[in-house]
Design a protein around this motif. Structure first.
Motif, mmCIF file in Angstrom:
data_model
loop_
_atom_site.group_PDB
_atom_site.id
_atom_site.type_symbol
_atom_site.label_atom_id
_atom_site.label_comp_id
_atom_site.label_asym_id
_atom_site.label_seq_id
_atom_site.Cartn_x
_atom_site.Cartn_y
_atom_site.Cartn_z
ATOM 1 N N THR A 159 0.817 -1.215 0.000
ATOM 2 C CA THR A 159 0.000 0.000 0.000
ATOM 3 C C THR A 159 0.847 1.259 0.000
ATOM 4 O O THR A 159 2.007 1.256 0.438
ATOM 5 N N VAL A 160 0.224 2.337 -0.487
ATOM 6 C CA VAL A 160 0.828 3.674 -0.490
ATOM 7 C C VAL A 160 -0.190 4.635 0.120
ATOM 8 O O VAL A 160 -1.369 4.623 -0.255
ATOM 9 N N GLU A 161 0.269 5.463 1.046
ATOM 10 C CA GLU A 161 -0.601 6.453 1.673
ATOM 11 C C GLU A 161 -0.452 7.781 0.932
ATOM 12 O O GLU A 161 0.640 8.342 0.861
ATOM 13 N N LEU A 162 -1.594 8.257 0.391
ATOM 14 C CA LEU A 162 -1.588 9.511 -0.371
ATOM 15 C C LEU A 162 -2.359 10.568 0.426
ATOM 16 O O LEU A 162 -3.562 10.431 0.659
ATOM 17 N N THR A 163 -1.652 11.610 0.837
ATOM 18 C CA THR A 163 -2.249 12.702 1.614
ATOM 19 C C THR A 163 -2.427 13.914 0.709
ATOM 20 O O THR A 163 -1.498 14.300 -0.006
ATOM 21 N N VAL A 164 -3.611 14.510 0.754
ATOM 22 C CA VAL A 164 -3.902 15.708 -0.044
ATOM 23 C C VAL A 164 -4.077 16.888 0.909
ATOM 24 O O VAL A 164 -4.981 16.891 1.752
ATOM 25 N N ASN A 165 -3.217 17.881 0.794
ATOM 26 C CA ASN A 165 -3.294 19.075 1.630
ATOM 27 C C ASN A 165 -4.262 20.091 1.028
ATOM 28 O O ASN A 165 -4.286 20.286 -0.195
ATOM 29 N N TYR A 166 -5.044 20.761 1.882
ATOM 30 C CA TYR A 166 -5.947 21.815 1.419
ATOM 31 C C TYR A 166 -6.180 22.820 2.543
ATOM 32 O O TYR A 166 -6.033 22.492 3.730
ATOM 33 N N PRO A 167 -6.517 24.069 2.190
ATOM 34 C CA PRO A 167 -6.679 25.119 3.203
ATOM 35 C C PRO A 167 -7.935 24.901 4.038
ATOM 36 O O PRO A 167 -8.838 24.160 3.643
ATOM 37 N N PRO A 168 -8.020 25.587 5.188
ATOM 38 C CA PRO A 168 -9.161 25.377 6.079
ATOM 39 C C PRO A 168 -10.475 25.914 5.508
ATOM 40 O O PRO A 168 -10.507 26.894 4.760
#
Length: 394
Positions: free
Chosen positions: A213-222
């Motif tokens: 598995t690969v963990e994909l994190t998507v950053n976004y503003p509040p």
């Protein structure tokens, strides 16, 4: 004599020369002599074995055998009971007048290939060949590392695997159903926060399956939930709450007008718990009432919402008496109005009855121009009754 030297001729060297001359196997490959029949050289079905297992190589003897040997390509594994292979995984199982069987344990891909059993009988030599196929379970050898990207970025994940037969590679997002790719590469253009999560790469062939598995994190503003105003009475506890969705998780700041609030300094408590921040007032006073702003911040941006802490006045004994007095006066007034309306209704009904009798005096009576009086009285009664019902609601 170039192979073994002129004087020091070893036993094994003589055996090799003898086998090559006897079986006519130059460089270990069988060659039929002139006059051999097609049945002298047999080819058995392929043997398929999985990596790590044990393969048995069987060869039937028959007739009277003078010499016999198992060969792998150009090397001799066994010549009769004599082991020529230095590989400890190779051993003799059976050698008698009917069968010559050896085994190779913990088979690896390097063991794949052709094996020949060469037998010399009193009549003629013969060979039996078999091809060993080694199946290798899939193994993922190159996989993208866990990754964090900003929303809107283009993402490429890769997963390479080897095995025999060649494995098939697929991608799947665990939080959704169905495959997202059937290729070694997974392309995600302009990624959104909904596509974040754990991606599973699966390599599969006829032998088994390998999964990583690969963990994909998507950053976004509040983004913050709209604040809710809260009413509190003097001396009670008031709590304002702020909720923000952001990756990375947002930091919270609280303001009263343009002044930032801090714990201890303002007789308040600010507590952050994941997505939620609370601002608590203990023993609320007049100065606490007003407008407050919550700001959620991370490295990609910020968002805010405002809310009001307002005063709620509890009813006192004097206000209760005033309300009760007002209710009593209203009740008396309503009763008086109800009585008056009832009297008016009774009078109208009696008048209507007498008028009706005068107009409808009996059979053959003739109506005059005042016959519409009945309808007028009836309408009046209906209006009075409706008004009465309206007052009774209060």
């Amino acid at each position: 004599m170039g192979v073994c030297g002129y004087f020091a001729v070893s036993r094994k060297c003589l055996v090799v020369l003898s086998l090559r001359l006897l079986f006519l196997l130059p460089a270990g490959l069988p060659v039929r002599s002139q006059g051999d029949s097609q049945s002298d050289n047999k080819v058995m079905d392929n043997i398929t074995v999985r990596q790590g297992e044990t393969v048995f190589l069987r060869c039937s003897q028959g007739d009277v055998v003078t010499h016999t040997a198992w060969l792998n390509r150009s090397s001799i594994l066994y010549a009769g009971e004599d082991k020529w292979s230095v590989d400890p995984r190779v051993s003799l199982v059976v050698l008698n007048e009917e069968e010559f069987t050896i085994k190779i344990e913990n088979v690896d891909i390097s063991d794949e290939g052709q094996y020949i059993c060469a037998v010399q009988t009193r009549s003629r030599p013969r060979t039996t060949s078999v091809h060993v196929i080694v199946q290798v379970p899939p193994k993922i050898i190159n996989l993208s590392k866990d990754i964090a990207v900003n929303e809107g970025s283009n993402v490429t994940l890769m997963c390479f695997a080897n095995g025999k037969p060649e494995p098939t590679v697929t991608w799947k997002l665990l939080s959704s159903t169905g495959l997202v790719s059937e290729d070694e590469y997974l392309e995600i253009p302009s990624i959104t926060r909904q596509r974040a999560g754990t991606y599973e790469c699966t390599a599969i062939n006829e032998v088994s399956t390998d999964v990583q598995t690969v963990e994909l994190t998507v950053n976004y503003p509040p983004s913050v939930t709209e604040g809710r105003d809260v009413g509190v009475t003097l001396g009670q506890t008031g709590v304002l709450q702020c909720e923000a969705d952001a990756v990375p998780a947002a930091d919270f700041e609280w303001y009263r007008d343009d002044r930032r609030l801090f714990n201890d300094l303002d007789s308040i408590e600010i507590e952050d718990n994941g997505k939620i921040s609370t601002l608590t007032f203990y023993n609320v006073s007049e100065v606490d009432y007003g407008n407050y702003t919550c700001v959620a911040i991370n490295k990609l941006g910020s968002a805010n919402t405002s809310m009001v802490l307002y005063e709620v006045i509890e009813p006192t004994s004097s206000t209760l008496l005033q309300a009760l007095s007002s209710t009593t006066e209203k009740t008396v007034f309503t009763e008086e109005m109800t009585t008056s309306l009832l009297d008016m209704t009774t009078s109208v009904i009696e008048k209507t009855a007498s008028t009706d009798y005068a107009i409808w005096g009996g059979p053959g009576a003739v109506q005059d121009g005042n016959s519409g009086t009945m309808g007028t009285h009836t309408s009046t009664c209906l209006l009075i009754i409706i008004g009465l019902q309206f007052l009774l609601k209060f």
